[in-house]
Scaffold this active site. Sequence first.
Site, PDB file in Angstrom:
ATOM      1  N   CYS A  24      -9.160 -13.743  17.532  1.00  0.00           N
ATOM      2  CA  CYS A  24      -9.800 -12.595  18.156  1.00  0.00           C
ATOM      3  C   CYS A  24     -11.102 -12.326  17.411  1.00  0.00           C
ATOM      4  O   CYS A  24     -11.112 -12.274  16.180  1.00  0.00           O
ATOM      5  CB  CYS A  24      -8.895 -11.379  18.061  1.00  0.00           C
ATOM      6  SG  CYS A  24      -7.218 -11.724  18.635  1.00  0.00           S
TER       7      CYS A  24
ATOM      8  N   LYS B   1      -3.899   4.674   6.433  1.00  0.00           N
ATOM      9  CA  LYS B   1      -4.115   5.068   7.828  1.00  0.00           C
ATOM     10  C   LYS B   1      -4.104   6.584   7.944  1.00  0.00           C
ATOM     11  O   LYS B   1      -3.206   7.230   7.429  1.00  0.00           O
ATOM     12  CB  LYS B   1      -2.986   4.523   8.694  1.00  0.00           C
ATOM     13  CG  LYS B   1      -3.103   3.057   8.995  1.00  0.00           C
ATOM     14  CD  LYS B   1      -2.037   2.659  10.010  1.00  0.00           C
ATOM     15  CE  LYS B   1      -1.879   1.159  10.058  1.00  0.00           C
ATOM     16  NZ  LYS B   1      -1.378   0.602   8.787  1.00  0.00           N
TER      17      LYS B   1
ATOM     18  N   ASP C 276      -7.930   3.325   9.827  1.00  0.00           N
ATOM     19  CA  ASP C 276      -7.563   2.828   8.501  1.00  0.00           C
ATOM     20  C   ASP C 276      -8.782   3.049   7.618  1.00  0.00           C
ATOM     21  O   ASP C 276      -9.844   2.475   7.863  1.00  0.00           O
ATOM     22  CB  ASP C 276      -7.187   1.342   8.581  1.00  0.00           C
ATOM     23  CG  ASP C 276      -5.952   1.039   7.753  1.00  0.00           C
ATOM     24  OD1 ASP C 276      -5.816   1.654   6.671  1.00  0.00           O
ATOM     25  OD2 ASP C 276      -5.139   0.198   8.173  1.00  0.00           O
TER      26      ASP C 276
ATOM     27  N   CYS D 127     -11.179  -9.415  14.741  1.00  0.00           N
ATOM     28  CA  CYS D 127     -10.059  -9.362  13.796  1.00  0.00           C
ATOM     29  C   CYS D 127     -10.436  -8.724  12.460  1.00  0.00           C
ATOM     30  O   CYS D 127     -11.462  -9.037  11.875  1.00  0.00           O
ATOM     31  CB  CYS D 127      -9.534 -10.775  13.543  1.00  0.00           C
ATOM     32  SG  CYS D 127      -8.130 -10.800  12.409  1.00  0.00           S
TER      33      CYS D 127
ATOM     34  N   ARG E 136       0.817  -1.205   0.000  1.00  0.00           N
ATOM     35  CA  ARG E 136       0.000   0.000   0.000  1.00  0.00           C
ATOM     36  C   ARG E 136       0.851   1.256   0.000  1.00  0.00           C
ATOM     37  O   ARG E 136       0.501   2.268  -0.574  1.00  0.00           O
ATOM     38  CB  ARG E 136      -0.944  -0.033   1.208  1.00  0.00           C
ATOM     39  CG  ARG E 136      -1.637   1.270   1.566  1.00  0.00           C
ATOM     40  CD  ARG E 136      -2.623   1.685   0.496  1.00  0.00           C
ATOM     41  NE  ARG E 136      -3.284   2.941   0.791  1.00  0.00           N
ATOM     42  CZ  ARG E 136      -2.754   4.147   0.659  1.00  0.00           C
ATOM     43  NH1 ARG E 136      -1.510   4.283   0.285  1.00  0.00           N
ATOM     44  NH2 ARG E 136      -3.466   5.217   0.929  1.00  0.00           N
ATOM     45  N   TYR E 137       1.996   1.198   0.713  1.00  0.00           N
ATOM     46  CA  TYR E 137       2.907   2.340   0.804  1.00  0.00           C
ATOM     47  C   TYR E 137       4.184   1.970   0.055  1.00  0.00           C
ATOM     48  O   TYR E 137       4.643   0.830   0.146  1.00  0.00           O
ATOM     49  CB  TYR E 137       3.242   2.637   2.274  1.00  0.00           C
ATOM     50  CG  TYR E 137       2.017   2.888   3.116  1.00  0.00           C
ATOM     51  CD1 TYR E 137       1.368   4.121   3.062  1.00  0.00           C
ATOM     52  CD2 TYR E 137       1.485   1.893   3.938  1.00  0.00           C
ATOM     53  CE1 TYR E 137       0.232   4.353   3.817  1.00  0.00           C
ATOM     54  CE2 TYR E 137       0.353   2.125   4.701  1.00  0.00           C
ATOM     55  CZ  TYR E 137      -0.273   3.356   4.636  1.00  0.00           C
ATOM     56  OH  TYR E 137      -1.394   3.573   5.379  1.00  0.00           O
TER      57      TYR E 137
ATOM     58  N   ARG F 277      -8.882  -9.282   9.713  1.00  0.00           N
ATOM     59  CA  ARG F 277      -8.779 -10.318   8.670  1.00  0.00           C
ATOM     60  C   ARG F 277      -9.645 -11.516   9.036  1.00  0.00           C
ATOM     61  O   ARG F 277      -9.306 -12.674   8.756  1.00  0.00           O
ATOM     62  CB  ARG F 277      -7.310 -10.713   8.479  1.00  0.00           C
ATOM     63  CG  ARG F 277      -6.443  -9.512   8.175  1.00  0.00           C
ATOM     64  CD  ARG F 277      -5.268  -9.817   7.265  1.00  0.00           C
ATOM     65  NE  ARG F 277      -4.528  -8.580   6.992  1.00  0.00           N
ATOM     66  CZ  ARG F 277      -3.435  -8.187   7.646  1.00  0.00           C
ATOM     67  NH1 ARG F 277      -2.908  -8.954   8.582  1.00  0.00           N
ATOM     68  NH2 ARG F 277      -2.848  -7.048   7.355  1.00  0.00           N
TER      69      ARG F 277
ATOM     70  N   ARG G 154       7.216   0.160   2.099  1.00  0.00           N
ATOM     71  CA  ARG G 154       7.026  -0.949   3.047  1.00  0.00           C
ATOM     72  C   ARG G 154       5.892  -1.861   2.614  1.00  0.00           C
ATOM     73  O   ARG G 154       4.884  -1.411   2.074  1.00  0.00           O
ATOM     74  CB  ARG G 154       6.810  -0.438   4.462  1.00  0.00           C
ATOM     75  CG  ARG G 154       5.707   0.586   4.648  1.00  0.00           C
ATOM     76  CD  ARG G 154       6.062   1.439   5.879  1.00  0.00           C
ATOM     77  NE  ARG G 154       4.969   2.281   6.358  1.00  0.00           N
ATOM     78  CZ  ARG G 154       4.664   3.469   5.838  1.00  0.00           C
ATOM     79  NH1 ARG G 154       5.309   3.914   4.770  1.00  0.00           N
ATOM     80  NH2 ARG G 154       3.695   4.201   6.364  1.00  0.00           N
TER      81      ARG G 154
ATOM     82  N   ASP H  97     -11.754  -1.449  12.695  1.00  0.00           N
ATOM     83  CA  ASP H  97     -12.059  -1.396  11.258  1.00  0.00           C
ATOM     84  C   ASP H  97     -13.514  -1.785  10.980  1.00  0.00           C
ATOM     85  O   ASP H  97     -14.158  -2.439  11.801  1.00  0.00           O
ATOM     86  CB  ASP H  97     -11.117  -2.327  10.488  1.00  0.00           C
ATOM     87  CG  ASP H  97      -9.708  -1.772  10.392  1.00  0.00           C
ATOM     88  OD1 ASP H  97      -9.564  -0.536  10.303  1.00  0.00           O
ATOM     89  OD2 ASP H  97      -8.752  -2.570  10.411  1.00  0.00           O
TER      90      ASP H  97
ATOM     91  N   CYS I 294      -3.366 -18.264  13.827  1.00  0.00           N
ATOM     92  CA  CYS I 294      -2.980 -17.509  15.014  1.00  0.00           C
ATOM     93  C   CYS I 294      -3.030 -18.467  16.189  1.00  0.00           C
ATOM     94  O   CYS I 294      -3.642 -19.524  16.107  1.00  0.00           O
ATOM     95  CB  CYS I 294      -3.958 -16.370  15.272  1.00  0.00           C
ATOM     96  SG  CYS I 294      -4.093 -15.261  13.858  1.00  0.00           S
TER      97      CYS I 294
HETATM   98  C1  LIG Z   1      -0.394  -0.277   8.682  1.00  0.00           C
HETATM   99  C2  LIG Z   1       0.181  -0.710   7.445  1.00  0.00           C
HETATM  100  C3  LIG Z   1       1.565  -0.633   7.217  1.00  0.00           C
HETATM  101  C4  LIG Z   1       2.528  -0.099   8.257  1.00  0.00           C
HETATM  102  O1  LIG Z   1       2.258   1.243   8.508  1.00  0.00           O
HETATM  103  P1  LIG Z   1       3.111   2.058   9.574  1.00  0.00           P
HETATM  104  O2  LIG Z   1       2.299   3.298   9.756  1.00  0.00           O
HETATM  105  O3  LIG Z   1       4.454   2.293   8.983  1.00  0.00           O
HETATM  106  O4  LIG Z   1       3.186   1.236  10.821  1.00  0.00           O
HETATM  107  C5  LIG Z   1       2.053  -1.054   6.015  1.00  0.00           C
HETATM  108  N1  LIG Z   1       1.247  -1.530   5.045  1.00  0.00           N
HETATM  109  C6  LIG Z   1      -0.096  -1.606   5.231  1.00  0.00           C
HETATM  110  C7  LIG Z   1      -0.947  -2.132   4.133  1.00  0.00           C
HETATM  111  C8  LIG Z   1      -0.666  -1.201   6.439  1.00  0.00           C
HETATM  112  O5  LIG Z   1      -1.982  -1.297   6.609  1.00  0.00           O
HETATM  113  S1  SF4 Z   2      -6.178  -9.848  15.591  1.00  0.00           S
HETATM  114 FE1  SF4 Z   2      -6.543 -11.377  13.975  1.00  0.00          FE
HETATM  115  S2  SF4 Z   2      -4.540 -11.768  13.099  1.00  0.00           S
HETATM  116 FE2  SF4 Z   2      -4.190 -10.797  15.099  1.00  0.00          FE
HETATM  117  S3  SF4 Z   2      -3.974 -12.501  16.545  1.00  0.00           S
HETATM  118 FE3  SF4 Z   2      -6.129 -11.871  16.570  1.00  0.00          FE
HETATM  119  S4  SF4 Z   2      -7.111 -13.244  15.069  1.00  0.00           S
HETATM  120 FE4  SF4 Z   2      -4.911 -13.320  14.676  1.00  0.00          FE
END
Ligand SMILES: *Cc1c(COP(=O)(O)O)cnc(C)c1O
Ligand code: SF4
Length: 355
Positions: free
Chosen positions: A106, A314, A307, A109, A89-90, A111, A93, A270, A102
Amino acid sequence: MELWQQRLKESVTTVEELAQRFGIDPEPLREVTARYPLKITPAYVDLIGEVGDPIWRQCVPDVLELEDGGYADPLAEAHYAPVPAIIHRYPDRVILLASNNCAGYCRFCTRKRKVGSSEHAVSFREQREGINYIAGDSRIRDVILSGGDPLILPDAVLEDLLARIHAIPHVEIIRIGSRVPVTLPERITPALCAMLKKYAPLYLNTHFNHPRELTPASAGACALLVDQGIVLGNQTVLLREVNDDVTTMTELLRGLLKIRVRPYYLHQMDLVQGTAHFRTPLQTGLDLIRSVRGPVSGLACPHFVVDLPGGKGKAPLLPDGLSYRDGKTLITTSDGEQVDYPDVLDTVSVANDPA
Ligand SMILES: *Cc1c(COP(=O)(O)O)cnc(C)c1O
Ligand code: SF4
């Protein structure tokens, strides 16, 4: 088998076990676990004081998860996946999805649609493809191992991944996102920490949400990591009736500093399908940040971030950072765009996924 693997096997995975242990009616929960898996580690289930408490809410299925309202993929991660195991996305990184399992699942979550499902398992081939992708883009300096939880992988598998990433010349730092120090502290062994140390600079963001999670075992796990030079941060999710009050949040933030974990982000929950019962209005997070800034050490104050749907990224929010127009909540993105944010989101259906 190592102790942590043994503990993992002893996790609660059925509603019958919950019914037996806590005297609840398992029937209504069957439909929930058919859709979203249940797994609670021994260390975490022991933290439950009573039915419905802040630990319970985080790990025990709730029929409210079956209600509509929310996106399956709120961050449009699928849209930012050049190969299946990467989210890019960025520019500088990426997230590498190391596993979709996991230690425990959670209920809130992001995801949720993927964790623990065999359909979304990350294959060895996909991991390799991900690493090749990183090697092929010299803009990438920061690789975030996420999932799922990367620390659920055996040491040898994890080390193979880390070594391959570490060997890429343009990768400057590696981060791991893991809730294991909280849910499965036995996983943080001296052998694991000694292995991780070889791949410095290594940052590990863990995930404490409530002061009751700050136990001698989780503090011990963090100490082992920090003593090997691994820099620890914490990402908390703001959760209704878990940590959405000043007293709880203050205790959590101060407690984290005491175990050498630096609060990094406080995440607005989210807009994920099946999690509406955890969501607080944006104003709740802003009020919390306003209340801790000043009374609490600046070192303990996280950034409150939301986000944005549709992969807009974010956005950090500061008290007075929201604007309202025509009954809408507006947020300014890092690119300066004003986005209409569906605050709390109780009416939008999955058909409207922002992807
Ligand atoms: C949160 C996130 C990151 C890391 O973001 P930082 O602000 O640098 O911690 C990188 N990629 C994605 C897709 C994210 O959602
Ligand atoms: S938040 Fe989602 S990815 Fe993170 S530990 Fe919990 S279930 Fe796993």
